[in-house]
Design a protein around this motif. Sequence first.
Motif, PDB file in Angstrom:
ATOM      1  N   ASP A  64       0.860  -1.144   0.128  1.00 28.15           N
ATOM      2  CA  ASP A  64      -0.071  -0.127  -0.030  1.00 28.15           C
ATOM      3  C   ASP A  64       0.918   1.069   0.071  1.00 28.15           C
ATOM      4  N   VAL A  65       2.019   1.084   0.600  1.00 30.65           N
ATOM      5  CA  VAL A  65       2.679   2.462   0.626  1.00 30.65           C
ATOM      6  C   VAL A  65       3.521   2.595  -0.731  1.00 30.65           C
ATOM      7  N   VAL A  66       3.618   1.569  -1.588  1.00 34.98           N
ATOM      8  CA  VAL A  66       4.019   1.652  -2.887  1.00 34.98           C
ATOM      9  C   VAL A  66       3.135   2.301  -3.612  1.00 34.98           C
ATOM     10  N   LYS A  67       1.671   1.697  -3.557  1.00 36.22           N
ATOM     11  CA  LYS A  67       0.506   2.216  -4.258  1.00 36.22           C
ATOM     12  C   LYS A  67       0.356   3.506  -4.177  1.00 36.22           C
ATOM     13  N   VAL A  68       0.793   4.025  -2.766  1.00 35.30           N
ATOM     14  CA  VAL A  68       0.413   5.587  -2.306  1.00 35.30           C
ATOM     15  C   VAL A  68       1.315   6.474  -3.046  1.00 35.30           C
ATOM     16  N   LEU A  69       2.924   5.729  -3.310  1.00 31.23           N
ATOM     17  CA  LEU A  69       3.521   6.570  -3.999  1.00 31.23           C
ATOM     18  C   LEU A  69       3.292   6.650  -5.475  1.00 31.23           C
ATOM     19  N   LEU A  70       2.935   5.736  -5.965  1.00 32.52           N
ATOM     20  CA  LEU A  70       2.382   5.696  -7.469  1.00 32.52           C
ATOM     21  C   LEU A  70       1.395   6.659  -7.631  1.00 32.52           C
ATOM     22  N   ALA A  71       0.437   6.674  -6.654  1.00 33.67           N
ATOM     23  CA  ALA A  71      -0.481   7.743  -6.792  1.00 33.67           C
ATOM     24  C   ALA A  71      -0.216   9.074  -6.834  1.00 33.67           C
ATOM     25  N   VAL A  72       0.975   9.375  -5.910  1.00 35.36           N
ATOM     26  CA  VAL A  72       1.467  10.540  -5.714  1.00 35.36           C
ATOM     27  C   VAL A  72       2.220  10.898  -7.092  1.00 35.36           C
ATOM     28  N   ALA A  73       2.933  10.056  -7.640  1.00 36.10           N
ATOM     29  CA  ALA A  73       3.643  10.471  -8.830  1.00 36.10           C
ATOM     30  C   ALA A  73       2.521  10.675 -10.053  1.00 36.10           C
ATOM     31  N   ALA A  74       1.521   9.942 -10.048  1.00 43.82           N
ATOM     32  CA  ALA A  74       0.543   9.923 -11.071  1.00 43.82           C
ATOM     33  C   ALA A  74      -0.031  11.526 -10.873  1.00 43.82           C
ATOM     34  N   TRP A  75      -0.589  11.956  -9.702  1.00 41.03           N
ATOM     35  CA  TRP A  75      -0.983  13.156  -9.427  1.00 41.03           C
ATOM     36  C   TRP A  75      -0.009  14.391  -9.733  1.00 41.03           C
ATOM     37  N   ARG A  76       1.229  14.084  -9.585  1.00 39.47           N
ATOM     38  CA  ARG A  76       2.080  15.060  -9.842  1.00 39.47           C
ATOM     39  C   ARG A  76       2.209  15.226 -11.502  1.00 39.47           C
ATOM     40  N   PHE A  77       2.212  13.861 -12.156  1.00 40.53           N
ATOM     41  CA  PHE A  77       2.304  13.998 -13.622  1.00 40.53           C
ATOM     42  C   PHE A  77       1.360  14.817 -14.227  1.00 40.53           C
TER      43      PHE A  77
END
Length: 189
Positions: free
Chosen positions: A167-180
């Motif tokens: 879930d921490v990895v998924k949150v990191l991916l969500a933040v990266a997608a949001w930033r993108f």
Amino acid sequence: MHDAPLAGLHRLVWTALMAALIAVGAMVMLPVGPVPVTLQTLFVALAGLVLGPARGAGAMLLYVLAGVMGLPVFSGGKAGFAHLLGPTGGYLFGFACMACIAGFGGLRGREARDTAIRLPRVALALCCCLAGLGVAYLAGAARLMQVLDIDVARAVAVGVLPFLPGDVVKVLLAVAAWRFLAVRRLLPR
């Protein structure tokens, strides 16, 4: 004057899109014990970041409403109100809270409307998503304790610890997608 109706429609489409992505995330499932591993966490956090607190939680509630009305959108293709009363029902409530809390992390990036989403904004978004994840775990573990009649230690061992790294990895991916999306000015208006 003419942009107001279109902006409202734009936000509505984004809300429906995020609810659909949450449903897709539930279908990507690995059954392990009473709580399956899904991609929902990724899309719940992304919904909050992209839509903000109210609409992010609204996307999650729209997803839950679809499942309660009989659409097979819950993990494993399940549907119906009884699913909310089962062992994983607390996570669904907790995910609505998670989307809301994560939404506070995405606000600054949307309000600034600039292409410079710098480290402090990304850190704020990450902290809000992780805080929301903590609330989702709390609600989920509480429901597990109630339904399965287990103690706190067992609920954490079954419903939190196995999922934490992923879930921490998924949150990191969500933040990266949001930033993108933010850097490219693709976020809803």
